[in-house]
Write a protein that holds these residues in place. Structure first.
Motif, PDB file in Angstrom:
ATOM      1  N   PRO A  13     -49.994 -18.534 -80.070  1.00 41.45           N
ATOM      2  CA  PRO A  13     -48.861 -19.029 -80.811  1.00 41.45           C
ATOM      3  C   PRO A  13     -49.193 -18.976 -82.422  1.00 41.45           C
ATOM      4  N   ASP A  14     -47.983 -18.568 -83.059  1.00 44.50           N
ATOM      5  CA  ASP A  14     -48.159 -18.262 -84.864  1.00 44.50           C
ATOM      6  C   ASP A  14     -49.035 -19.650 -85.148  1.00 44.50           C
ATOM      7  N   THR A  15     -48.866 -20.827 -84.671  1.00 45.02           N
ATOM      8  CA  THR A  15     -49.396 -21.926 -85.231  1.00 45.02           C
ATOM      9  C   THR A  15     -50.940 -21.889 -85.035  1.00 45.02           C
ATOM     10  N   PHE A  16     -51.397 -20.976 -84.228  1.00 47.39           N
ATOM     11  CA  PHE A  16     -52.819 -21.196 -83.785  1.00 47.39           C
ATOM     12  C   PHE A  16     -53.585 -20.060 -84.951  1.00 47.39           C
ATOM     13  N   GLN A  17     -54.325 -20.528 -85.775  1.00 48.82           N
ATOM     14  CA  GLN A  17     -54.857 -19.709 -86.618  1.00 48.82           C
ATOM     15  C   GLN A  17     -56.485 -20.124 -86.884  1.00 48.82           C
ATOM     16  N   GLN A  54     -57.977 -16.983 -77.160  1.00 52.76           N
ATOM     17  CA  GLN A  54     -56.944 -17.261 -78.579  1.00 52.76           C
ATOM     18  C   GLN A  54     -58.006 -16.807 -79.685  1.00 52.76           C
ATOM     19  N   ILE A  55     -59.047 -17.457 -79.648  1.00 48.73           N
ATOM     20  CA  ILE A  55     -60.218 -17.131 -80.983  1.00 48.73           C
ATOM     21  C   ILE A  55     -60.387 -15.803 -81.113  1.00 48.73           C
TER      22      ILE A  55
END
Length: 378
Positions: free
Chosen positions: A191-195, A267-268
């Motif tokens: 997700p774009d929110t995951f940074q 994801q990381i």
């Protein structure tokens, strides 16, 4: 000739899943089992207890997690024994067409009778170099030889590994099928929110760092570059926190503020590849090298050792160095740091090259091997 049952039943065992929470071998088998199920094949995993992340999150395979109440190794060994008993019972029940063990323990030979089994051979590092690189697995060459000889067919993860099998174990070429790995990173949606927070400019190293992985020599080779370009960092994703020897070297090279460790999940790791200047794989020898495909999928330029299967996997979509030459490593890393056009070109070539490696291909080719074996055994 008896007809093969309409629904093929494949039994896999506990070996790759008991002790490892993550890892390429467990992921390979997990993805294979799930994809085969989606093709109507009945895949069964003989295991009761596991802390493996893929199994824990799986709707398909139900296992119980366990606490390391005796310490990591003794507890893992205990549950491995329990799972081995469970696997043995499943084998004796004979409710499967073909068995695909997930590692090289020969416990199953006593129980399998005349059912055929297929082996996947991932990596010849230990068998090629002996103890030069320390303790890589528990299986001796003699034990592997016995299993390879007795197997109905062998899957090798690269042509390079197939050649190793022919050379080291004198296996006939037509008994081995090379099936390249794939990566789920091509379809992973982050997700774009995951940074994540990273330095602006960094090289990425992924996974284990011991012995033949060549991490310490690689670090020595690039230390002068880290000093020359103070904004540059090295991130090590996964593989455990730095050990005392690594910390000592990092300190003695004077680069402690530029070398950092990140604990990872998919994801990381995806984000780490995405934002890196380049992914570097300095290993002396590998069976395949899945991180190469992960880098391709995320648009990360790739810099590799010019050894083993790497040129076969990456072809022209990577920059290569001699892993045993500090000068060669340093020159190529400096080239990738300074040459924006080269990085862009490697990104594009990586996207193209990854098309050769699809999860669909892995499943189709593996299914063909199973069908061939079952046809011949009936």
């Amino acid at each position: 000739m008896r007809k093969i049952a309409t629904v093929m039943k494949i039994l896999y065992d506990h070996q790759a899943f008991t002790a490892s929470r993550f890892g390429g071998v467990a992921r390979y088998f997990y993805n294979l089992m799930v994809a085969l199920r989606q093709k109507g094949v009945e895949t069964k995993l003989a295991i009761r207890f596991s802390n493996n992340v893929y199994l824990q999150n799986s709707p398909w395979f139900h296992t119980q997690s366990f606490r390391y109440f005796l310490g990591y190794m003794p507890t893992s060994m205990l549950f491995s024994q329990i799972n081995r008993l469970w696997s043995s019972v499943q084998l004796m029940q004979k409710d499967y067409d073909l068995f695909h063990p997930t590692f090289f323990h020969p416990y199953f030979l006593k129980f399998i009778g005349n059912k055929p089994f297929v082996l996947t051979y991932h990596d010849a590092t230990k068998d090629k170099f002996g103890d030069k690189f320390g303790h890589l697995d528990n299986a001796s060459k003699e034990l592997k030889q016995a299993l390879l000889d007795r197997s109905a067919h062998i899957i090798a993860v690269s042509e390079n590994t197939k050649n190793d099998l022919i050379e080291i174990f004198q296996i006939k070429p037509d008994k081995i099928t090379a099936i390249h790995h794939a990566t789920n990173f091509r379809s992973l949606s982050v997700p774009d929110t995951f940074q994540i927070k990273t330095p602006k400019s960094y090289l990425l190293y992924v996974g284990a760092r011991g012995s033949y992985k060549n991490f310490l020599p690689f670090l020595k080779a690039i230390a002068p570059l880290l000093k020359k370009y103070p904004h540059l960092h090295l991130i090590c994703g996964g593989g455990g926190e730095f050990n005392p020897e690594e910390n000592q070297l990092i300190d003695s090279l004077g680069v402690a503020s530029q070398v950092m460790y990140y604990s990872i999940d998919d994801q990381i790791l995806y984000r780490l590849y995405q934002h890196a200047l380049a992914f570097v794989y300095p290993s002396l020898y590998e069976g395949f090298g899945i991180p190469i495909l992960e880098a391709f999928a995320t648009g990360c330029p790739v810099v590799l050792s010019n050894t083993s299967c790497f040129p076969e996997v990456a072809q022209d979509a990577a920059l290569y160095f001699d892993p045993e030459s500090e000068t060669s490593i340093r020159q190529q890393i400096e080239t990738i740091i300074l040459d924006d056009a080269l990085r862009q070109s490697l990104r594009q070539k990586g996207y193209v090259r990854q098309e050769a490696f699809s999860p669909e291909k892995v499943v189709t080719q593996t299914l063909e091997v199973y069908q061939r074996v079952l046809t011949m055994s009936h």
